[in-house]
Every structure is written in C-alpha cells, then in structure tokens.
Design a protein around this motif. Sequence first.
Motif, PDB file in Angstrom:
ATOM      1  N   GLY B  35       0.815  -1.207   0.000  1.00 31.87           N
ATOM      2  CA  GLY B  35       0.000   0.000   0.000  1.00 31.87           C
ATOM      3  C   GLY B  35       0.849   1.256   0.000  1.00 31.87           C
ATOM      4  O   GLY B  35       2.034   1.231   0.297  1.00 31.87           O
ATOM      5  N   ASP B  36       0.238   2.340  -0.344  1.00 30.79           N
ATOM      6  CA  ASP B  36       0.922   3.620  -0.426  1.00 30.79           C
ATOM      7  C   ASP B  36       0.807   4.322   0.914  1.00 30.79           C
ATOM      8  O   ASP B  36      -0.262   4.348   1.526  1.00 30.79           O
ATOM      9  N   ILE B  37       1.902   4.880   1.388  1.00 36.05           N
ATOM     10  CA  ILE B  37       1.893   5.500   2.709  1.00 36.05           C
ATOM     11  C   ILE B  37       0.928   6.674   2.744  1.00 36.05           C
ATOM     12  O   ILE B  37       0.111   6.807   3.651  1.00 36.05           O
ATOM     13  N   LEU B  42      -3.954   9.217   4.766  1.00 33.45           N
ATOM     14  CA  LEU B  42      -5.093  10.078   4.497  1.00 33.45           C
ATOM     15  C   LEU B  42      -6.425   9.334   4.598  1.00 33.45           C
ATOM     16  O   LEU B  42      -7.481   9.944   4.718  1.00 33.45           O
ATOM     17  N   GLY B  43      -6.367   8.003   4.494  1.00 33.70           N
ATOM     18  CA  GLY B  43      -7.619   7.233   4.598  1.00 33.70           C
ATOM     19  C   GLY B  43      -8.310   7.102   3.254  1.00 33.70           C
ATOM     20  O   GLY B  43      -7.841   7.620   2.224  1.00 33.70           O
ATOM     21  N   ALA B 276       1.812   4.002  16.890  1.00 33.59           N
ATOM     22  CA  ALA B 276       2.371   4.455  15.620  1.00 33.59           C
ATOM     23  C   ALA B 276       2.140   3.414  14.536  1.00 33.59           C
ATOM     24  O   ALA B 276       1.797   3.745  13.396  1.00 33.59           O
ATOM     25  N   VAL B 277       2.295   2.117  14.880  1.00 34.54           N
ATOM     26  CA  VAL B 277       2.092   1.080  13.872  1.00 34.54           C
ATOM     27  C   VAL B 277       0.647   1.076  13.426  1.00 34.54           C
ATOM     28  O   VAL B 277       0.344   1.011  12.235  1.00 34.54           O
ATOM     29  N   SER B 278      -0.277   1.190  14.376  1.00 35.70           N
ATOM     30  CA  SER B 278      -1.678   1.111  13.979  1.00 35.70           C
ATOM     31  C   SER B 278      -2.094   2.326  13.158  1.00 35.70           C
ATOM     32  O   SER B 278      -2.969   2.252  12.319  1.00 35.70           O
ATOM     33  N   LYS B 279      -1.409   3.463  13.388  1.00 35.24           N
ATOM     34  CA  LYS B 279      -1.770   4.662  12.616  1.00 35.24           C
ATOM     35  C   LYS B 279      -0.849   4.864  11.420  1.00 35.24           C
ATOM     36  O   LYS B 279      -0.900   5.916  10.778  1.00 35.24           O
ATOM     37  N   ARG B 280       0.007   3.932  11.153  1.00 34.60           N
ATOM     38  CA  ARG B 280       0.957   4.033  10.036  1.00 34.60           C
ATOM     39  C   ARG B 280       1.822   5.284  10.142  1.00 34.60           C
ATOM     40  O   ARG B 280       2.062   5.978   9.161  1.00 34.60           O
TER      41      ARG B 280
END
Lengths: 552, 318
Positions: B35-37, B42-43, B276-280
């Motif tokens: 996936g793209d960061i 941004l969701g 941080a991991v869960s929110k990327r």
Amino acid sequence: MTTTKQKKDILLNIKDLRIEGYSDEKWIEIVHGIDLTLHRGEVLGLIGESGAGKSTIGLAAMGFARDGCRISGGSIEFDGMELTTTPESDLRALRGSRIAYVAQSAAASFNPAHKIIDQHTEAPIQYRISKRLDAQEDAMQLYERLRLPNPTEIGFRYPHQVSGGQLQRAMTAMAMACRPDLIIFDEPTTALDVTTQIEVLAAIRDIVDQFNTAAIYITHDLAVVAQMADTIKVLLKGNEVEEASTVEMLENPKEDYTKSLWAVRSFQRPQKLRPGGDAVPVVSVQNIDAAYGDTKVLEDVSFDIYEGMTVAVVGESGSGKSTTARCITGLLPPTKGQILFKGEALPPSYKNRTKDQLRQAQMIYQMADTALNPKVKISEIIGRPARFYSGLHGAALKNRVDELLDLIELEPSKYYNRYPPELSGGQKQRIGIARALAAEPTFIICDEVTSALDQLVAEGILRLLDRLQKELNLAYMFITHDLATVRSIADEVVVMQRGKVVEQGPKEEMFQPPHHAYTDLLLSSVPEMDPNWLTTLLEERGVDNVGEAADV
Amino acid sequence: MGDILRLVARRLGLGVVTLFVVSILIFFAVELLPGDIAEAVLGQSATQETVAAMREQLGLDRPAPVRYVEWLSGAVQGDFGVSLVSGERVSAAIGPRFRNTLFLAAYAAVIAVPLAIILGIIVALLRNTVFDRVANVLTLTSISSPEFFLGYILILYLSVKTSMFPAIASLSHGMSFGDLLYRSFLPALTLVLVVTAHMMRMTRAAIINLLASPYIEMARLKGVPPWKVIVRHALPNAWAPIINVVALNLAYLITGVVLVEVVFVYPGVGQLLVDAVSKRDFPVVQACCLIFAATFILLNLAADVGSILTNPRLRHPK
C-alpha cells in the motif's frame, strides 16, 4: 598399640577402610578393606596404577569423600579422633589446620580469581591462628624456605602469573600455613618436567623434615616415592598388595605384582644404525624457523629420520617438540627452512599437499581420550582414513578394519561396533595407532603417546609400536619428556631447549658423557630407584643451584 | 589495560556497523509494506490530488535510496523527522516516553538483578533441597505465565482487593520521586517477576558448573565453610555467563515491555510504538526500532566488556 608410648606416637590409624563409588545407579565398592598406620613425622608412600584407590584413600584420611563416593565401612582414627563418626563441621575444623592437602595440579587447584597469598592466608585467618599481616609474614618466610624466587613479592601475583613448579611449591607452603600434623601429597610432581620435579621434591622433603610433619605421599612413580617415603604401601584395584620399609621394598619385593612394577623399565630393544650408502631420509627437517604470531618458537631446527628408525625428540614443556611436529605435518607452515620427504620438498602448508603426501605422515596423540570422537564407532574411526586415502568400500573396507584391529591386538568381532568411552586408556591409544596405520603411512609422529598411561599399559604400547615398526618398516618421530621411554625404544635422540636443537646423535652416544650441559641436566634429573639418589644429587649440584635449575 | 581499551573500541566499531545494517533493514522493511503510505495516512476518502500533494510533501516521489540517506543523516543528528499524524517532531514525541521506559526498566532492574543473583547463590548453596525446588518452581511459574496475565493478577490482588497500589500508572510532570516509585510499582513488580527466574537459574547453573573444579575441592580441603566456598571461590569465576544473561534481560526490560505498558497504561515507548504502527506513523516506527536496536547492541557490548573485566587473566597479564 599395646603400650602407651606407641599409642602416643601413632597419628593416623586406618582399619579395614571400605569406600564405595556410585556408578550405573548402584554403589560399588572401590576400596576393599585397607589398613594403614602412620606415626608422627613418618612419610608413607602410597603407590599403584590409576584406579588403585590411592587418592580416594588419601582423601579418606581427611574424612573426605568426593561427590559420588562414600566411606562405607572401617574406622579412621586421627590422633584419637574417630573421623567416620565425627560431624561434618568438626571435620571441617580439622582440614587445613591439622591435616592439609597438596593436589596434583597446582595450576588447577589455585583459584584463578585470587592472589596466591590471599589463598595462603585463608586458613590461618579463618582458624584465628594468626592475624592477616602475621600470616602474610609467615607465608613469605615459607616461600623463602621453599626457595621460591622473590619470596616477598611472589605471593602477590595471581596463579597464572607464576610457573607450574613455583605454584606447586607455593601450594606446599599453603599446606604448611597452619603447621598441620599430617599432609596428604597427591601426585604433587606428576604434571611437572623432570628438571622442575627435582626442586619440588627437594623442597617438600626439606619442609617435612624441618617441621617433623607426617605425610602420605601418593604417586605412581616408584623412583620418586623411593626418595620421599620411609615406608611404601603398594595398592592394586583397591586392595593392598604389600607394605614394607622403602629399602626393603626396593631390594626385596615379595609379591609378583610389585616385582612387575619394578621390571617395567626393563623393556629395551637394540639400537639400529642409519642405513649406509646414499640412503635418503624419509623425513628431513632442514633449518626451520616457526612462530606463533610474533612470538618466535623454533629457530634453525634440523634433523633427519631414516626408514625403519625411531628418533626421539626430548625436552621440557615449551621447548618446541610439538611445534616441530606441527611444522612437519603442515599445520603450522614454517617461516624459514623446508621439510623434505624422501628427498622432495613438501609444500609448507597441509592445504597445498597432495593426498598422497598427506597419507605418508600420520599422528598419534597424547590424550587418546580427547583425540577420539566419543560418539563415533570404532569401525568408523579406523575406517574413515582407509576410505579417504585408499578409496575402500563395503566388504573391502570391513576387511581392512578387521586387519587393522588384528594388528593392534584387539579382537575385531568384539570391538568393531563399540564406542571409545567403553574402552580403557590403553585400548583407546591402540585405536589411535590403528587410525594412523589405516592411511598406510611410512612415517608416524608419536606425541607423548605413553605419558597419560600407567607404566604396565605404556610398556604394552611401546612393544606394539616396536612390533609394527619391524613389520611395516615405519619411521617414528617420538616426542617425549620421559627419558626412560627414550632409553627403551629410540635409535637416535634430538634434545631441544627453547626452540633450538642443543644436541643430537645415536642413543648410545647420547646417554654416555660428555653431554651438552642441558642434556646433562635432563639426564641427571630423572629419578632413580636408589633411595639416596636425591640426596646425592643435591649434594653434587649444591642445594642453592636447584632453585635456579628450575627457572631455566 | 591498553589491550582492553582496544578491544572495547573494536567492539564499539562493530556495534556501529551492526546498527548501520539494522537501519537499512528497518528503512526498507517499511518501504516493503503493501500500500501507499500517503493513501494509508489520508484514509479512503482522500482524493487523487490530496494524495499526490501528500506524496510530494513527504518526498515519496523521490527514489528510496535518496530518502534513506536523508533519513539516516538526520537520525545520526537526532532528527528523526516529523510525525505523520500529529505533525510534531518525532524526537520530541519519543524523548519523554523513552525516559519513562528507561525509568521503569531501571526500577525493575534495581530490584530484579540483586534479587536474582542473591537467590541464585542461595539455591546453589542449598542445591537439591526443598528450598531449591520451591524457588525453582515459583520462578518458573512466573516466567511461564504471560506478563499481561501476571499484571492483571497483581492488579486484582494488590490494587482492586487491597488498594495498596494504583492500577493505572499515570505519570505527570512535577511528581516527586517517591510518588513516581509508588505509581509505577505494579508494572515494575510484573517485570521483576518475569525476568528474575532466568537470571537466578543462570547464576545457579554457573556456580554449580564450577563446583567440580580442583580449586573448589582445594578450598573444601582447606576447611572453608560451604557458603564461603560459593561466594568467595566459585562466584568470582562464574561472572561471565551471569553478566551475559543479565544484559539480555536488561535489553528485554527496555524493548519487550509493550504488554506491561498497555496493561498499566504506562506512558512508555512501547505504547507509542504500538500506536504508531496502527496509525501508520512510519517516522515514529523507524525511530523506535532504531532506538531498540541500539539498546540491544550497547547492552551486549557492555556484557562482553564486563565478562572480560572479570577474568583475572586478562586484567592482570603476565
């Protein structure tokens, strides 16, 4: 025992001592009813092969049994005190203060983490015999009496900073710290070179005389015990063979076993001479130098070994004997000089040698225990080099292994599928020999192959090596520090000291004067059966020179 | 001593090389995530334009090696970039959290290490007695239970039923040191229970391993009492393996405490990492991983140096 006077004189009285050892989940008796009487100031020699129970009896005299051993019967009476029923805390109070122990390897028995003097003063301080500074003062005086160099300073070193012979003397001093009534010496010189052994023997004898200490001297070396003991007791497999005064024992042994011990050094074969004409030596070491890192260990070493002959390389530990062997086999490429094999130069490193060059030179090691993989069957240990060098497989390989087992006088059907830990020391060494023979070499390096074995077993190995040499026309390089072995089997002798060859020649010449000074020191240091040998030798050399001889 | 300094310098150099390799692994592992960061941050409701703008803002349109070099040169100077979520500097977000984690680890270590070593010495002295067995069973039980379970048990008995200690370790600025100790007692105790067993058993094994040595027999034959045989004659030679296990457990106290922090809502790095991991929030993830790696490397280096320093042969050369 009947009169009071005698009773007062007796220090240690052991009666019908039985000791059991724990193995294979049951207790097995290993000492079968030993009687022993020791008077004050008397020195008793306990002698026998390994497994005779000498050390176990010596420790039992302190009321001590190693883990896995227990005193199962009999009585041990020390100065009127019955040790077998005394509680552990009271026994502990005896140890170090009234009965002291000197171990075989001082290097292993001094704690590497503490200074020597701290270990020395531990017992006197603990028993409140003296204050720390007084104990240190006393230690220094003992060091001086034992002729240790720098007696005021040496105690403040750590054990690894002191040589083996000096450590052994420091340990004798430590045993003396509380002026005990009895000291147990457990093979105190076995791990030392002959030249170092003398000074330790002289020191022990002096100090025991000076303080009129009683001692039990345990050893397997008859000549040594003859110098030290007033009486000798011979042991075999936990039984007493006989006991007599030293002179009586040496001149007139009664039992066959004792006589056989005396006879061990009698094996001798005639000396062979070099083949004449333009015979080429099998191995010719030419002017080699070698170094470990930046430390130079060999300098200009040269000697030749001809077909069918045995060249003994002798010298103290650290003189470069084994290093020379490593150069010949290519494990340590020399920095200068070359090794010729049948006239052809060998590549310095074993990595560049051909399979055929490698097979020609094989090794037999000192410790058969560690040189054989305990998890590999005998058939595979011997079979692997036969397969690797000769490409044998299947039935041919099995036949070859059987043949080799026959050669070393072990029944093939019985030993083919066994593992090294199931064999005795002598049998393991035979397997080591068979492994070397499997490659069909012309030259074998024997590195102290008999020094870890009892005398009778060692003689068997020497006879086997001699027979194999005759049958297969092998050349041997025999590394040893034991001159008795040299006398029995060598044709030529090379004497090494500090990485150099100091003298070499045919055996008979080498054992005749005049010698190089170092050869002379080595030869005269070998204990002889004469009980007065040490006394005479010390008189000849002068007591003060003994200490210096050790530092050479 | 010159030899030891040289040795430390060499190990330190190797540690830096290891850290460099780890930094490459961390950076490119994040790159490899599917996936793209920008899209992830941004969701789903993001438009093409906002994603492109985000990518440009983050520099994602440039090649990865270039971004790696930039990130590394920043990291070396303590600048780990900006959090994608809060927009705050990463170093500012991690700093206080890391101090909290270090505090908790030190708190647990100060109790656990002496406790484990003293217990280890006692069980070695009383080996094969009831005390030895009981101590072994208890410590093994505590090491075998998951730490969140241990944490909840402690909360149940020491907090809910008896109200001795607070169940939630909420720290705030300006607390007194005593207050800090009181509030974080339960998480520290949980960690102590988890790490003690390992160190105690290694101390016991290292000492018993030496008891067959000739110098131990010599000490016994000199009449030295059993406790002194262990403390004075065996322990000084047993430090090397003990120090190594202590170092591994200390590293665990810093890097492995996520579960304990979550259970006690303790504001440490572990919780930050999970968030941080869960929110990327990748800059934060990368920074945390690098700090953990550096901790491991430093502690292992310290253990190596420690075991060398306890060897008299190296301390007092011939």
